[in-house]
Scaffold this motif. Structure first.
Motif, PDB file in Angstrom:
ATOM      1  N   VAL A  30       0.847  -1.179   0.000  1.00 24.47           N
ATOM      2  CA  VAL A  30       0.000   0.000   0.000  1.00 24.47           C
ATOM      3  C   VAL A  30       0.894   1.244   0.000  1.00 24.47           C
ATOM      4  O   VAL A  30       1.899   1.300   0.707  1.00 24.47           O
ATOM      5  N   GLU A  31       0.525   2.236  -0.842  1.00 19.42           N
ATOM      6  CA  GLU A  31       1.275   3.497  -0.907  1.00 19.42           C
ATOM      7  C   GLU A  31       0.361   4.621  -1.405  1.00 19.42           C
ATOM      8  O   GLU A  31      -0.658   4.374  -2.039  1.00 19.42           O
ATOM      9  N   ILE A  32       0.755   5.848  -1.044  1.00 15.55           N
ATOM     10  CA  ILE A  32       0.043   7.023  -1.568  1.00 15.55           C
ATOM     11  C   ILE A  32       0.745   7.443  -2.858  1.00 15.55           C
ATOM     12  O   ILE A  32       1.933   7.769  -2.860  1.00 15.55           O
ATOM     13  N   GLN A  33       0.019   7.415  -3.918  1.00 15.50           N
ATOM     14  CA  GLN A  33       0.609   7.756  -5.222  1.00 15.50           C
ATOM     15  C   GLN A  33       0.708   9.260  -5.459  1.00 15.50           C
ATOM     16  O   GLN A  33       1.692   9.753  -5.999  1.00 15.50           O
ATOM     17  N   SER A  34      -0.333  10.019  -5.119  1.00 13.64           N
ATOM     18  CA  SER A  34      -0.329  11.450  -5.423  1.00 13.64           C
ATOM     19  C   SER A  34      -1.254  12.191  -4.470  1.00 13.64           C
ATOM     20  O   SER A  34      -2.116  11.589  -3.819  1.00 13.64           O
ATOM     21  N   ALA A  35      -1.025  13.485  -4.399  1.00 12.38           N
ATOM     22  CA  ALA A  35      -1.899  14.358  -3.615  1.00 12.38           C
ATOM     23  C   ALA A  35      -1.906  15.737  -4.272  1.00 12.38           C
ATOM     24  O   ALA A  35      -0.874  16.208  -4.745  1.00 12.38           O
ATOM     25  N   THR A  46      -9.400  21.647   0.299  1.00 17.70           N
ATOM     26  CA  THR A  46      -9.732  20.256   0.014  1.00 17.70           C
ATOM     27  C   THR A  46      -8.542  19.628  -0.699  1.00 17.70           C
ATOM     28  O   THR A  46      -8.032  20.187  -1.664  1.00 17.70           O
ATOM     29  N   ILE A  47      -8.104  18.460  -0.183  1.00 16.51           N
ATOM     30  CA  ILE A  47      -6.963  17.764  -0.786  1.00 16.51           C
ATOM     31  C   ILE A  47      -7.439  16.419  -1.290  1.00 16.51           C
ATOM     32  O   ILE A  47      -8.097  15.650  -0.584  1.00 16.51           O
ATOM     33  N   ARG A  48      -7.115  16.165  -2.517  1.00 12.79           N
ATOM     34  CA  ARG A  48      -7.420  14.865  -3.135  1.00 12.79           C
ATOM     35  C   ARG A  48      -6.153  14.020  -3.135  1.00 12.79           C
ATOM     36  O   ARG A  48      -5.087  14.490  -3.540  1.00 12.79           O
ATOM     37  N   TYR A  49      -6.291  12.764  -2.736  1.00 11.41           N
ATOM     38  CA  TYR A  49      -5.129  11.872  -2.725  1.00 11.41           C
ATOM     39  C   TYR A  49      -5.522  10.523  -3.326  1.00 11.41           C
ATOM     40  O   TYR A  49      -6.696  10.144  -3.343  1.00 11.41           O
ATOM     41  N   THR A  50      -4.530   9.808  -3.784  1.00 11.57           N
ATOM     42  CA  THR A  50      -4.740   8.508  -4.434  1.00 11.57           C
ATOM     43  C   THR A  50      -3.888   7.456  -3.738  1.00 11.57           C
ATOM     44  O   THR A  50      -2.676   7.648  -3.554  1.00 11.57           O
ATOM     45  N   ILE A  51      -4.538   6.348  -3.335  1.00 10.46           N
ATOM     46  CA  ILE A  51      -3.850   5.223  -2.669  1.00 10.46           C
ATOM     47  C   ILE A  51      -3.846   4.028  -3.617  1.00 10.46           C
ATOM     48  O   ILE A  51      -4.878   3.697  -4.223  1.00 10.46           O
ATOM     49  N   LYS A  52      -2.691   3.418  -3.718  1.00  9.36           N
ATOM     50  CA  LYS A  52      -2.563   2.216  -4.557  1.00  9.36           C
ATOM     51  C   LYS A  52      -2.326   1.005  -3.651  1.00  9.36           C
ATOM     52  O   LYS A  52      -1.418   1.006  -2.823  1.00  9.36           O
ATOM     53  N   ILE A  53      -3.158  -0.070  -3.835  1.00 13.21           N
ATOM     54  CA  ILE A  53      -3.030  -1.312  -3.044  1.00 13.21           C
ATOM     55  C   ILE A  53      -2.876  -2.472  -4.020  1.00 13.21           C
ATOM     56  O   ILE A  53      -3.683  -2.609  -4.949  1.00 13.21           O
ATOM     57  N   LYS A  92      -5.624  -2.186  -6.832  1.00 20.06           N
ATOM     58  CA  LYS A  92      -6.766  -1.295  -6.619  1.00 20.06           C
ATOM     59  C   LYS A  92      -6.267   0.134  -6.383  1.00 20.06           C
ATOM     60  O   LYS A  92      -5.325   0.360  -5.625  1.00 20.06           O
ATOM     61  N   ILE A  93      -6.917   1.047  -7.079  1.00 22.03           N
ATOM     62  CA  ILE A  93      -6.605   2.479  -6.931  1.00 22.03           C
ATOM     63  C   ILE A  93      -7.783   3.139  -6.224  1.00 22.03           C
ATOM     64  O   ILE A  93      -8.913   3.091  -6.711  1.00 22.03           O
ATOM     65  N   LEU A  94      -7.484   3.755  -5.097  1.00 20.76           N
ATOM     66  CA  LEU A  94      -8.506   4.445  -4.320  1.00 20.76           C
ATOM     67  C   LEU A  94      -8.237   5.948  -4.374  1.00 20.76           C
ATOM     68  O   LEU A  94      -7.122   6.398  -4.116  1.00 20.76           O
ATOM     69  N   THR A  95      -9.246   6.706  -4.748  1.00 21.71           N
ATOM     70  CA  THR A  95      -9.133   8.167  -4.779  1.00 21.71           C
ATOM     71  C   THR A  95     -10.135   8.742  -3.795  1.00 21.71           C
ATOM     72  O   THR A  95     -11.321   8.384  -3.828  1.00 21.71           O
ATOM     73  N   SER A  96      -9.646   9.627  -2.960  1.00 20.98           N
ATOM     74  CA  SER A  96     -10.526  10.196  -1.948  1.00 20.98           C
ATOM     75  C   SER A  96     -10.173  11.662  -1.734  1.00 20.98           C
ATOM     76  O   SER A  96      -9.072  12.114  -2.071  1.00 20.98           O
ATOM     77  N   GLU A  97     -11.113  12.405  -1.186  1.00 23.10           N
ATOM     78  CA  GLU A  97     -10.911  13.816  -0.865  1.00 23.10           C
ATOM     79  C   GLU A  97     -11.218  14.052   0.595  1.00 23.10           C
ATOM     80  O   GLU A  97     -12.116  13.420   1.167  1.00 23.10           O
ATOM     81  N   THR A  98     -10.460  14.967   1.173  1.00 14.58           N
ATOM     82  CA  THR A  98     -10.720  15.347   2.559  1.00 14.58           C
ATOM     83  C   THR A  98     -10.692  16.863   2.663  1.00 14.58           C
ATOM     84  O   THR A  98      -9.832  17.523   2.072  1.00 14.58           O
TER      85      THR A  98
END
Length: 520
Positions: A30-35, A46-53, A92-98
């Motif tokens: 698992v790693e954070i690809q981008s933000a 608001t920051i969008r980030y992408t996690i790759k698993i 799996k690529i997960l994209t989320s915003e906080t």
């Protein structure tokens, strides 16, 4: 017995430790690809980030809720990504915003570092051939630090100034301005204004038409049609155009509203303008002519030239004709002259100039008279009444010659004893040097012999054609008591012993003119 139990516990502990290592080793990566910042206004981000698993196993893996915390620009936030199952070998690529509240000073391009920390728990049942009772969990931490900056506000600047046209009243320009909005800010245009100046001159301007807007990605190009007026200069237009070239400066200011706050932008640009040459008048032709003793026919053709790229309207030239420095005739007209761009328009000034007053002391040989023209036009397009365009020229015109009379001969015809008289034929030569006919009302005079007047005579109206030398035979009767006794002497006398002189009466310039002959 105790020793055997101890050894069993040691083997079990070793087996558990090896299994845990295997589970960690084969659990998903698992790693954070981008933000990136996807929205920011005052105090909000608001920051969008992408996690790759990545599941490296050939078996499904259960992923429990993933917790993620974000710190950036003095703000914090946390969220939980719901549980899910990773299929075998799945990436799996997960994209989320906080969203978070941040320090209000972090705006308009201020740099900051965003730190994202997360924790993922994976639930596994086996690793290839290795199986165990129940389910095993393993936890993996992941994080990312990224240097960034808050989005800059839109940047506005004049990019170029294009000259469309320049004429005597002003210049038409296209002012091209660029609005760089990298972040696609939503803003309200509150106001905008131009100020145009040139050295010591403050020029008037107006928006000639609505701006033309063209969008290219984050860049918005706006073309403002601007019309600059040269009128309020506080000096004559002619002096202004002597500069030939002027440099104008355009100062632009604009107010926009972003997220409730007003921001003002200003930009300047300079542009060199080549001013057109002022309207000019030139002589096309002048045809002075004389067809009588009364007047000179003047026909002068002038050309008014428009040196600008815009149509020009001016007054029809008003004019005065002078004869020997005295005003002889004037002319004016309310007609307007329209001249196309970079073109000429010819106007004809035509009038008859009376010759009254020029015959005083005039000899039959004629001589020149001075005809001067003073003309002026002006009032460009009806908006510059103070502007005048003058023209002046002088011509010498040969004035008409008056008829010349010369005593030609004296011939005996007959005589009478009672009453005593002698009849002679007097011949006069009358010459017209003009190119037009001249009518003489009367030619009168006296005949003398050896300075003694013998008789007077009168010749009635006669017409002399152009360039004609005409001989007039005038009967003369001498009635003197001594005429018969002197008849032989008169017959034998040579012509140089006789002389004749008198006056010519004719009409010239609308008035009777009396001149003596012979002219000397």
């Amino acid at each position: 017995m105790k020793k055997s139990l101890f050894l069993s516990l040691m083997v079990f502990a070793f087996s558990c430790s090896s299994l845990d290592k295997l589970i960690v080793q084969y659990s998903p990566d698992v790693e954070i690809q981008s933000a990136e910042i996807v929205y920011q206004n005052f105090g909000k981000m608001t920051i969008r980030y992408t996690i790759k698993i990545v599941n490296k196993l050939s078996y499904p893996v259960n992923v429990k809720p993933i917790t993620v915390s974000v710190e950036a620009a003095g703000g914090k936030s946390s969220q939980e990504i719901p549980a899910f199952t990773l299929a075998s070998k799945e990436v799996k690529i997960l994209t989320s915003e906080t969203a978070m509240d941040v320090d209000n000073t972090f705006r308009n391009g201020r740099e900051f570092t965003a730190t994202i920390n997360g924790r993922a728990i994976f639930e596994m049942e086996k690793i290839d051939q290795i199986k165990w009772q129940g389910k095993k969990e393993t936890t993996k931490q992941f994080s990312l630090e990224k240097a960034s900056r808050t989005p800059a506000y839109p940047i506005f600047a004049i990019d170029a100034v294009e000259l469309v046209s320049v004429d005597y009243l002003g210049a038409s320009l296209n002012v091209k301005a660029g609005l760089m909005n990298e972040y696609s800010w939503q803003y309200d245009m509150l106001s905008s204004s131009f100020r145009v100046s040139s050295g010591n001159y403050s020029l008037a301007e107006e928006n000639a038409a609505k701006p033309v807007v063209e969008k290219k990605g984050s860049l918005t190009l706006v073309t403002f049609p601007v019309r600059i007026h040269f009128l309020p200069l506080g000096q004559s237009l002619a002096n202004f155009f002597k500069n030939e070239n002027i440099r104008i400066k355009l100062d632009y200011s604009q107010k926009i509203k972003i997220d409730g706050q007003i921001h003002e932008y200003s930009s300047s640009k300079e542009k060199d303008l080549t001013l057109p040459e002022l309207p000019s008048i030139r002589l096309v032709k002048a045809n002075p002519s004389i067809s009588s003793l009364d007047e000179i026919q003047m026909e002068v053709v002038l050309a008014l030239k428009n040196h600008s790229v815009s149509p020009l309207e001016m007054n029809y030239p008003g004019y005065n004709f002078f004869l020997n420095d005295q005003i002889a005739v004037s002319g004016n007209s309310a007609t307007k002259i329209s001249i196309p761009p970079l073109s000429e328009k010819e106007v004809t000034l035509k009038n008859n100039i009376s010759l009254s007053g020029v015959y005083t002391g005039m000899s039959a040989s004629g001589g020149p008279v001075r005809v001067k023209l003073q003309a002026k036009s002006g009032n460009i397009n009806g908006k510059i009444p103070s502007f005048t365009l003058p023209y002046e020229n002088t011509w010498e015109v040969e004035k008409p010659s008056l008829p010349g009379v010369r005593f030609s001969s004296f011939q005996y015809q007959s005589h009478s004893l009672y009453p005593p008289s002698v009849r002679f034929i007097l011949q006069l030569e009358v010459e017209n040097k003009n190119n037009f006919p001249v009518t003489v009302d009367t030619i009168s005079g006296s005949l003398s012999f050896q300075k003694t007047i013998l008789s007077s005579f009168v010749a009635q109206k006669t017409k002399i054609y152009p360039k004609e030398k005409k001989t007039l035979s005038i009967p003369v009767t001498i009635t003197r008591k001594d005429i018969l006794s002197n008849l032989d002497s008169l017959k034998k006398a040579s012509m140089d012993q006789f002389s004749a002189q008198g006056n010519i009466v004719l009409q010239a310039a609308g008035m009777p003119l009396k001149i003596s002959w012979p002219q000397r």
